[in-house]
Design a protein around this motif. Structure first.
Motif: not given
Length: 352
Positions: A146, A149-150, A152-153, A186, A301
């Protein structure tokens, strides 16, 4: 140990690379070949990779070889690997189709420009699995981390680490490549909550040497509160030190050397992007070939590891004997047939 029974060079439109030698060393990749063997299913798996000489990609190809061997269902793995774009990758797939493969595992260089050749392969009954980045063809199966998400986090962690404001060196990959585009999405989403952060964007091409050079240049010219990298991470840490500056928080992926730097006390965070996604793609292809009902999209994830919160994960992942840019995230939340030893051996199906 099982040894290759025979290796032959494929004549094709692209430069070809021997996967076993490409994956078995931490140096660059050369030309593509096929590996024969005695798998029970008799399948032939084709592989197309367009970023040679990169440890992550080499390990990705090794994981395809290892999963094919461990499955006992594959006779041959045909690997085509070179630094190339969509035009050359279309030629890869044309050559693999002509080789009579049953499935193609492809790390796509573009989300749309391969659609025509993917549909041609599918029309001939060939299973196509895009790994690491998606394609828009409805005929392909897609296996990705993802990446939104990579991005973003990692940026969210960095923003919090520097107090929600400051100057961040934003080191992207290759413009137009889907993984970079997704990660940027992200990052942009994360920064909506941190208007006090300013980005200086540079492009690393996912090249560790270039990433280190850019870090030296940028930190010699000025100061930054943190660095977000798309993967050229450990050389950035080295580059900051070369510039004579104190280390600042750096985000990166699970490069073996970067994991080691965090263990040794460098400030930063790993966001996992397992190279064994190649093995996942191979596993999906074999399930489809076996007649199983498989979802078109499989998404892994990413996890965030820091020395403060994930010391055990970092220690378990790090291997001082592995290359600096190999992927340390080998154990993933997906059932694979291959072992760590088979991955490291980087041997495809072969005779005794």
């Amino acid at each position: 140990m099982r040894l290759p029974r025979r290796t032959s060079t494929i004549a094709g439109a692209a430069v070809l690379a021997l996967a076993a030698s490409a994956c078995g060393s931490d140096d660059g990749a050369g030309a593509g070949t096929e590996t024969d063997g005695d798998g029970e299913g008799g399948y032939v798996i084709g592989v197309s990779n367009t970023l040679a000489g990169n440890g992550w990609r080499e390990q990705m190809v090794c994981s395809i070889q290892a999963e094919a061997l461990a499955s006992g269902q594959v006779d041959r793995v045909v690997v085509m690997s070179e630094n190339a774009g969509p035009t050359e990758q279309v030629q890869h797939l044309q050559t693999l189709i002509s080789e009579g493969v049953d499935a193609i595992v492809v790390n796509p260089s573009d989300p749309e420009q391969l659609n025509g050749i993917i549909e041609e392969a599918s029309a001939q009954g060939i299973v196509v699995v895009a790994i690491d980045a998606a394609v828009t063809s409805e005929e392909a199966y897609v296996v990705t981390n993802d990446q939104v998400e990579w991005g973003r986090i990692g940026m969210e962690w960095l923003a919090e680490e520097i107090g929600g404001q400051g100057e961040v060196l934003y080191m992207r990959g290759i413009e137009g490549v889907q993984s970079d585009t997704d990660r940027h999405e992200g990052v942009t989403a994360a920064l909506e909550s941190y208007p006090g952060i300013e980005l200086t964007t540079v492009w690393s091409s996912w090249d560790y040497t270039l990433g280190g050079e850019l870090a030296v240049q940028q930190f010699s010219a000025g100061d930054y509160d943190g660095v977000w990298t798309t993967g050229a991470d450990y050389t950035v840490v080295n580059g900051i030190e070369t510039a004579g500056k104190e280390l600042v928080p750096v985000t990166g992926q699970d490069s073996n050397a970067f994991v080691g730097q965090l263990i040794e006390g460098a400030p930063g965070a790993v966001v996992t992007n397992p190279a064994v996604i190649g093995a996942v793609g191979t596993n999906v292809a074999l399930q489809v070939l076996s007649g199983e009902d498989v979802e078109r999209m499989t998404m892994l994830t990413p996890e965030l590891w820091t020395a403060e919160d994930s010391a055990d994960r970092l220690d378990a992942a790090y291997d001082e004997e592995r290359g600096p840019d190999t992927s340390a995230a080998v154990e993933i939340d997906y059932p694979l047939d291959m072992t760590r030893e088979q991955l490291y051996a980087c041997e495809g199906p072969s005779g005794s």
